[in-house]
Design an enzyme around this catalytic site. Structure first.
Site, PDB file in Angstrom:
ATOM      1  CB  CYS A   2      -0.856   0.066   1.254  1.00 30.12           C
ATOM      2  SG  CYS A   2      -1.828  -1.411   1.521  1.00 30.12           S
ATOM      3  NE  ARG A  28       4.174   1.693  -1.551  1.00 25.93           N
ATOM      4  CZ  ARG A  28       5.268   0.977  -1.345  1.00 25.93           C
ATOM      5  NH1 ARG A  28       6.303   1.124  -2.136  1.00 25.93           N
ATOM      6  NH2 ARG A  28       5.341   0.131  -0.351  1.00 25.93           N
ATOM      7  CD1 TRP A  75      -1.570  -5.391  -2.790  1.00 21.33           C
ATOM      8  CD2 TRP A  75      -2.264  -4.330  -4.605  1.00 21.33           C
ATOM      9  NE1 TRP A  75      -1.459  -6.246  -3.838  1.00 21.33           N
ATOM     10  CE2 TRP A  75      -1.876  -5.626  -4.961  1.00 21.33           C
ATOM     11  CE3 TRP A  75      -2.748  -3.466  -5.590  1.00 21.33           C
ATOM     12  CZ2 TRP A  75      -1.941  -6.085  -6.272  1.00 21.33           C
ATOM     13  CZ3 TRP A  75      -2.810  -3.922  -6.892  1.00 21.33           C
ATOM     14  CH2 TRP A  75      -2.405  -5.212  -7.221  1.00 21.33           C
ATOM     15  CG  ASN A 101       3.033  -0.707   3.039  1.00 20.67           C
ATOM     16  OD1 ASN A 101       2.484  -1.709   2.603  1.00 20.67           O
ATOM     17  ND2 ASN A 101       4.223  -0.301   2.654  1.00 20.67           N
ATOM     18  N   GLY A 102       1.727  -3.077   5.284  1.00 26.37           N
ATOM     19  CA  GLY A 102       2.379  -4.272   5.820  1.00 26.37           C
ATOM     20  C   GLY A 102       1.340  -5.286   6.246  1.00 26.37           C
ATOM     21  CD  GLU A 479       8.559 -17.269 -16.059  1.00 26.05           C
ATOM     22  OE1 GLU A 479       7.707 -17.837 -16.746  1.00 26.05           O
ATOM     23  OE2 GLU A 479       8.510 -16.051 -15.797  1.00 26.05           O
ATOM     24  CE  LYS A 483       8.956 -13.197 -17.810  1.00 21.27           C
ATOM     25  NZ  LYS A 483       7.978 -13.905 -17.065  1.00 21.27           N
ATOM     26  CD  GLU A 486       6.971 -11.963 -21.082  1.00 21.87           C
ATOM     27  OE1 GLU A 486       5.828 -11.598 -21.345  1.00 21.87           O
ATOM     28  OE2 GLU A 486       7.284 -12.452 -19.988  1.00 21.87           O
ATOM     29  CG  HIS A 502      13.260 -37.762 -27.755  1.00 18.37           C
ATOM     30  ND1 HIS A 502      13.449 -39.078 -28.103  1.00 18.37           N
ATOM     31  CD2 HIS A 502      13.528 -37.699 -26.427  1.00 18.37           C
ATOM     32  CE1 HIS A 502      13.784 -39.784 -27.035  1.00 18.37           C
ATOM     33  NE2 HIS A 502      13.845 -38.955 -25.998  1.00 18.37           N
ATOM     34  CE  LYS A 602       1.881  -7.498 -14.606  1.00 17.56           C
ATOM     35  NZ  LYS A 602       3.051  -8.375 -14.750  1.00 17.56           N
TER      36      LYS A 602
HETATM   37  O1  M6R Z   1      -2.472 -12.612 -14.629  1.00 18.45           O
HETATM   38  P1  M6R Z   1      -2.102 -14.000 -15.000  1.00 18.45           P
HETATM   39  O2  M6R Z   1      -1.124 -14.627 -14.074  1.00 18.45           O
HETATM   40  O3  M6R Z   1      -3.309 -14.871 -15.186  1.00 18.45           O
HETATM   41  O4  M6R Z   1      -1.423 -13.867 -16.416  1.00 18.45           O
HETATM   42  C1  M6R Z   1      -1.062 -14.980 -17.168  1.00 18.45           C
HETATM   43  C2  M6R Z   1      -0.124 -14.602 -18.290  1.00 18.45           C
HETATM   44  O5  M6R Z   1      -0.760 -13.737 -19.193  1.00 18.45           O
HETATM   45  C3  M6R Z   1       1.146 -13.938 -17.771  1.00 18.45           C
HETATM   46  O6  M6R Z   1       1.780 -14.758 -16.825  1.00 18.45           O
HETATM   47  C4  M6R Z   1       2.136 -13.657 -18.903  1.00 18.45           C
HETATM   48  O7  M6R Z   1       2.568 -14.852 -19.454  1.00 18.45           O
HETATM   49  C5  M6R Z   1       3.289 -12.829 -18.357  1.00 18.45           C
HETATM   50  N1  M6R Z   1       3.222 -11.489 -18.823  1.00 18.45           N
HETATM   51  C6  M6R Z   1       4.612 -13.356 -18.714  1.00 18.45           C
HETATM   52  O8  M6R Z   1       5.634 -12.562 -18.217  1.00 18.45           O
END
Ligand code: M6R
Length: 607
Positions: A2, A28, A75, A101-102, A479, A483, A486, A502, A602
């Site tokens: 927060c 925040r 938050w 906050n906490g 993962e 990263k 993307e 394979h 996002k």
């Molecule tokens: O909000 P979510 O965790 O459901 O989102 C899922 C994906 O859209 C999200 O993890 C996306 O792959 C990330 N931006 C990757 O960094």
């Protein structure tokens, strides 16, 4: 996470200054907002759910009188985003107002004790115990500062608080433990905030309040003391030379890098989840006929890692499923005995919610893990856990991934205990290591970042990468690859290392970069075999290994290191960090904006 803000002015009205400060802290948290001021011996307060602009439009936050006040942008963690849960919180007589906050871990016990003494609570928050505890101490005849000091001594957990009271209307008292709090010092005014940008338009002189300190602000200036022994702390304010935009990112050039660096703090928070929710969720998992782990993108990778955690620690077989495939793959077989553990940072991902909806229609139980309290997932899940990562602004999920892993490992451990599937020694070891994870992640960031920068320079021209790992590390490999793809727009592949021979191995030729994720677990020996296969074809080998793993280091062209001695099921948390940094610095080398990758959002709210 927060945002808190407070000020004492010699001229002008506090409310509009607080409103302005809170706007700068909105990143925040933004589900509710509130301001309290004092004029004369009267407390004035306005608060409501909604973003700052929305609440201001309805209530006119600036129309509170007085030159001293506190404010909060929330938050939600404990208690949904309702008006009564918004801060500031007050005592029974509306004489004390507090923003926080906490997380107060022992609020359930404290609340029971205070109710026993006749206090009436209006909210479902952990914070509300604070004004009531202060009220008790004021009743005993303590001064405001003493009352705050005695109160914080009773709090377990993390807090940055700011307190005002009509009993001493010229003071603003603050305290801090493991949540940020900074002091802003101007000629004729003093500020307190969660973050420097909040008061930067007013002053560029700032002093950080440290853990275990209490600061008292008044017309005469400020005084900082150690909570425990009440020793006076001499701390002169420093001049901050950040541009406002830089300040929002706390000096980092991008939110993504700030969020990678924030992970130790966020991981500490995820170790403070409320016991009752973890317990409830574990009970549902224990009773389930079958368990699906459902998510998209990074959250799916957390589910994949979790399937290894549940299997290895609690001996529970689960099905990790990409949410967009769930209905096609399992839609018809799901039934009343099925349980879905649904993981979504935003809680709003359309594919994930579609899977949830179809499962609910077939009477399955839905459990949620999300970062956004109040999101659709929290409304439709039977039980949900808030992962406590704070808002993530960078489109690439980083801190939310490691928080998810931490929560999921805690669930696996709890389930193992419940089912008696794990020895006391193993439990103790896992619990001890979980506690150490924040420090381990911190040291990975500190020790590896410069090296990652050099690697990014070295490999910036490579057109394609392989990411490989065995067992639980295959989720980390996926993962790391996501990263890099993307945010640096580098076409890459990730496979369980055993699968690479394979088919994908046909791509490998001299200098082809292959990143191996190799903790020293049961897969170690076999991974060495996979590295040899790649080396024999001329690949450039980059490994993420445990410190002192000379055997693998000697086979690699480049290595990144992680602290040694972690149990297998926890290794993904620190092992993913060098890969997050690698993706970030590759994006920088390739002149891509890591915070705003093209074509991405996002929260993906379309199917
Ligand atoms: O909000 P979510 O965790 O459901 O989102 C899922 C994906 O859209 C999200 O993890 C996306 O792959 C990330 N931006 C990757 O960094």
């Amino acid at each position: 996470m927060c945002g808190i803000f407070g000020c004492i002015l010699r001229t002008g009205e506090a409310a509009s200054t607080i409103h302005e400060g809170l706007k700068k802290l909105e990143y925040r948290g933004y589900d509710s907002v509130g301001i309290a001021t004092i004029q004369g011996r009267q407390l004035f307060l306005k608060k409501d759910r909604g973003k700052i602009d929305e609440v201001h439009e309805i209530h006119n936050l600036d129309a509170l009188p007085g030159q001293l006040g506190i404010g909060h942008t929330r938050w939600a963690t404990h208690g949904a985003a309702y008006q009564e849960n918004a801060h500031p919180h007050t005592d029974c007589k509306n004489q004390v107002a507090v923003v926080h906050n906490g997380i107060i871990e022992n609020f359930v016990e404290l609340k029971a004790e205070l109710e026993e003494l006749g206090h009436t609570f209006r909210s479902k928050t952990d914070t509300e115990v604070i004004p009531h505890l202060i009220e008790e101490k004021l009743k005993e005849g303590l001064s405001l500062v003493e009352a705050v000091r005695e109160t914080v001594k009773r709090l377990d957990g993390s807090y940055a608080i700011a307190v005002i009271s009509v009993k001493e209307p010229d003071k603003l008292v603050c305290a801090r433990k493991e949540s940020p709090l900074v002091l802003g010092v101007a000629e004729d005014s003093l500020y307190i905030a969660s973050d420097i940008p909040a008061f930067l338009p007013k002053t560029n002189k700032s002093a950080i309040i440290q853990d275990g300190e209490i600061a008292v602000l008044s017309d005469e200036g400020y005084e900082i003391r150690k909570t425990l022994d009440w020793k006076l702390v001499t701390r002169e304010p420093e001049v901050i030379d950040w541009a406002p935009e830089m300040a929002e990112k706390q000096g980092y050039p991008h939110f993504m890098l700030k969020e990678i660096h924030e992970q130790p703090l966020r991981l500490r928070n995820t170790l403070r989840l409320q016991d009752q929710y973890l317990e409830l969720m574990t009970t549902f998992l224990d009773r389930a006929g079958e368990v699906f782990l459902v998510a998209c993108g990074t959250s799916y990778h957390a589910c994949l890692a979790a399937s290894y955690m549940f299997s290895k620690v609690a001996l529970l077989a689960t099905h990790p499923v990409v949410a967009s495939e769930f209905v096609e793959q399992h839609g018809k077989s799901v039934n009343i005995d099925s349980t879905l553990l649904v993981v979504s940072q935003s809680g709003e991902t359309a594919d994930t919610l579609a899977a949830v909806e179809s499962a609910r229609l077939r009477a399955a139980t839905v459990l949620g893990l999300t970062n956004i309290v109040g999101s659709t997932l929290t409304r439709v899940a039977r039980v949900y856990i808030s992962q406590q990562s704070g808002p993530e602004i960078g489109v690439a999920a980083t801190k939310t991934f490691t928080s998810q892993l931490s929560v999921l490992s805690q669930l696996a451990l709890r389930l193992a205990k419940k089912r008696g599937k794990i020895s006391h020694v193993e439990i103790e070891n896992l619990e001890e290591k979980l506690e150490q994870i924040p420090e381990i992640v911190e040291s990975v960031i500190l020790s590896q970042e410069e090296k990652v920068k050099r690697l990014a320079k070295k490999y910036r021209g490579k057109p394609c990468f392989f990411f490989l790992g065995r067992g639980i590390s295959s989720a980390v490999a996926l993962e790391g690859r996501l990263k890099l793809m993307e945010i640096a727009y580098l076409p890459s592949l990730a496979y369980p290392a055993g699968e690479s021979k394979h088919g994908p191995i046909s791509l490998v030729e001299s200098g082809f970069p292959v990143v191996f994720v190799c903790p020293k677990d049961g897969t170690h020996k076999t991974v060495i075999g996979n590295i040899m296969e790649m080396k024999a074809r001329g690949a450039s080998i980059i490994v993420v290994v445990e410190k002192g793993d000379e055997e693998i280091k000697s086979l690699a062209d480049d290595y990144l290191e992680v602290e040694t001695g972690l149990p297998e099921v926890l290794s993904p948390i620190p092992f993913v960090v060098p890969l997050q940094l690698f993706a970030y610095y590759m994006a920088i080398e390739r002149e891509c904006d890591p915070d705003k990758p093209r074509n991405l959002a996002k929260s993906v709210t379309v199917k």
